[in-house]
Motif scaffolding. Structure first.
Motif, PDB file in Angstrom:
ATOM      1  N   THR A  38       0.838  -1.190   0.000  1.00  0.00           N
ATOM      2  CA  THR A  38       0.000   0.000   0.000  1.00  0.00           C
ATOM      3  C   THR A  38       0.875   1.243   0.000  1.00  0.00           C
ATOM      4  N   ALA A  40       1.473   5.170   1.204  1.00  0.00           N
ATOM      5  CA  ALA A  40       1.118   6.061   2.301  1.00  0.00           C
ATOM      6  C   ALA A  40       0.615   7.383   1.743  1.00  0.00           C
ATOM      7  N   LEU A  53       4.363   0.824   1.917  1.00  0.00           N
ATOM      8  CA  LEU A  53       4.528  -0.178   2.956  1.00  0.00           C
ATOM      9  C   LEU A  53       4.294  -1.565   2.385  1.00  0.00           C
ATOM     10  N   ILE A  63       8.693  -0.258   5.754  1.00  0.00           N
ATOM     11  CA  ILE A  63       8.339   1.031   5.164  1.00  0.00           C
ATOM     12  C   ILE A  63       9.486   1.462   4.259  1.00  0.00           C
ATOM     13  N   ASP A  99      -3.081  -1.743   4.968  1.00  0.00           N
ATOM     14  CA  ASP A  99      -3.657  -0.538   4.380  1.00  0.00           C
ATOM     15  C   ASP A  99      -3.290   0.654   5.251  1.00  0.00           C
ATOM     16  N   HIS A 100      -3.130   1.828   4.604  1.00  0.00           N
ATOM     17  CA  HIS A 100      -2.683   3.030   5.299  1.00  0.00           C
ATOM     18  C   HIS A 100      -3.841   3.996   5.508  1.00  0.00           C
ATOM     19  N   ASN A 101      -3.809   4.701   6.642  1.00  0.00           N
ATOM     20  CA  ASN A 101      -4.817   5.708   6.940  1.00  0.00           C
ATOM     21  C   ASN A 101      -4.691   6.882   5.984  1.00  0.00           C
ATOM     22  N   LYS A 106      -0.816   6.387  10.430  1.00  0.00           N
ATOM     23  CA  LYS A 106      -1.180   5.093  10.991  1.00  0.00           C
ATOM     24  C   LYS A 106      -1.444   4.111   9.859  1.00  0.00           C
ATOM     25  N   PHE A 107      -1.259   2.838  10.155  1.00  0.00           N
ATOM     26  CA  PHE A 107      -1.621   1.803   9.189  1.00  0.00           C
ATOM     27  C   PHE A 107      -2.192   0.608   9.946  1.00  0.00           C
ATOM     28  N   TYR A 119       3.346   5.117  13.616  1.00  0.00           N
ATOM     29  CA  TYR A 119       4.740   5.217  13.190  1.00  0.00           C
ATOM     30  C   TYR A 119       5.689   5.398  14.372  1.00  0.00           C
TER      31      TYR A 119
END
Length: 381
Positions: A38, A40, A53, A63, A99-101, A106-107, A119
């Protein structure tokens, strides 16, 4: 979208250049298979760098920074696959998807449980467990960025809110769901790809019945992705085909297949929604046009007007019997055509049986249940 990334079961991540169709970076990222990839959100991390990521079977989340990869390649001045990650997080349980916010750094990862990571911390901030065997896929909501949607191996679809300690709601379908995706323009709606060869659109406010059923595949749906416009989505299936569905239509608009392409494990749209990128079991990454008749060369004004006029004619006479037949006709492999015929016979047989039982029973003993409600096995809060 100029670059895109792909991961394989050998633990290698490849960054591709979409225009030149060449490899930009080849990274030995994980010791075992790559399970999730995913990007970021630049607004939450860095506006001047591209960060992505990866998660793998080695229980690690890595990352990667594109600027760091370019610097390392420039310093080594030779073809290399040994790159240093920007940071690494180690999970105590196996990992599937990541999956990333959309707003915060955040993920979230899926696996034995759903874990939310920050993180700044080496351990998960929050863990969610609802007694499920494994969580296959998860997606953050693009609008309500505190909500996570996940599908599990026990046929359930769960909604989580990271502001609370417990999951919000879950529904059970008749079969297991392999993939899911939010509609970017209507983020209260999401589409689920099921192993019964259908896609189901749900409204997160009313989960007791499906909003729409999308039919045409003849085998399990393995991946799904929405176009950035939110007007259509693409699916990859075990039946070795790719289909494009309108978000409010029950039948596919287009179908893609080749002789050599095997089951389609992953699929995604480019950010301009003009291209579709697929990864299949035959270890190939393919690029498709989202509109098969779309010309890649610059078009003259007369050509654009002609295409626009043809589309208006198709729309005007779409309900004409002969025009409708031509628009719906798609060439598919012989095996898929046979499976479609068998599926049609089975559906007719079930409908006929239900009608006969209803006609020979007491009035009201066998009430009519819409198909959208039949597919939902139960709702838990």
């Amino acid at each position: 979208m100029v670059e895109f990334i792909s991961g394989g079961v050998d633990g290698v991540i490849v960054m591709w250049d979409l225009h030149s169709k060449t490899e930009r970076h080849i990274i030995n990222a994980h010791r075992h298979a790559v399970r999730g990839l995913t990007y970021a959100n630049p607004a939450s991390i860095s506006l001047t760098d591209t960060v992505f990521l990866s998660s793998g079977d080695d229980k690690c989340v890595n990352i990667w920074s594109l600027n760091n990869l370019d610097k390392q390649k420039l310093n080594k001045r030779e073809n290399t696959t040994s790159y240093e990650y920007k940071s690494q997080y180690i999970s105590k349980t196996f990992l599937f998807n990541i999956d990333h916010n959309y707003e915060e750094p955040k993920f979230a990862t899926s696996g034995a449980i759903v874990q939310v990571w920050d993180y700044e911390r080496s351990e998960p901030v929050t863990k969610y467990d609802w007694g499920m065997d494994a969580v296959n896929k998860l997606k953050w909501n693009p609008s309500e960025t505190n909500i996570i949607l996940a599908s599990a191996s026990d046929r359930s679809i769960c909604l989580y809110d990271i502001r609370g300690d417990t999951p919000l709601k879950r529904i059970f379908l008749k079969n297991k769901s392999s993939c899911l995706c939010w509609n970017p323009y209507e983020p209260i709606n999401f589409v689920v790809g099921n192993e019964d060869s259908n896609c189901y659109t749900f409204d997160m406010r009313k989960l007791d019945e499906a909003k729409m059923i999308h039919k045409d595949h003849v085998n399990a749906i393995l991946d799904i992705d929405f176009a950035p416009t939110g007007k259509e989505f693409v699916t990859g299936s075990f039946d070795k085909t790719i289909r494009i569905f309108p978000f409010n239509g029950g039948r596919s608009r287009e179908v893609y297949h080749t002789k050599r392409m095997q089951q389609v494990n992953s699929i995604c749209y480019s950010m301009d929604s003009k291209f579709i990128i697929s990864g299949s079991e035959d270890t190939n990454v393919r690029i498709w046009k989202s509109n098969a008749s779309y010309s890649l060369k610059p078009m003259l004004q007369k050509e654009k007007e002609k295409i626009a006029y043809s589309n208006r004619l198709k729309k005007k006479f779409a309900y004409n019997k002969e025009i409708k037949r031509i628009l719906r006709h798609k060439h598919v492999p012989k095996l898929i055509k046979k499976k479609q015929d068998i599926k049609h016979i089975q559906t007719e047989s079930r409908t006929r049986k239900e009608t006969n039982v209803r006609n020979n029973s007491k009035p009201g003993a066998l009430p009519y249940i819409p198909e959208r409600k039949k597919k939902v096995d139960g709702v838990e809060e």
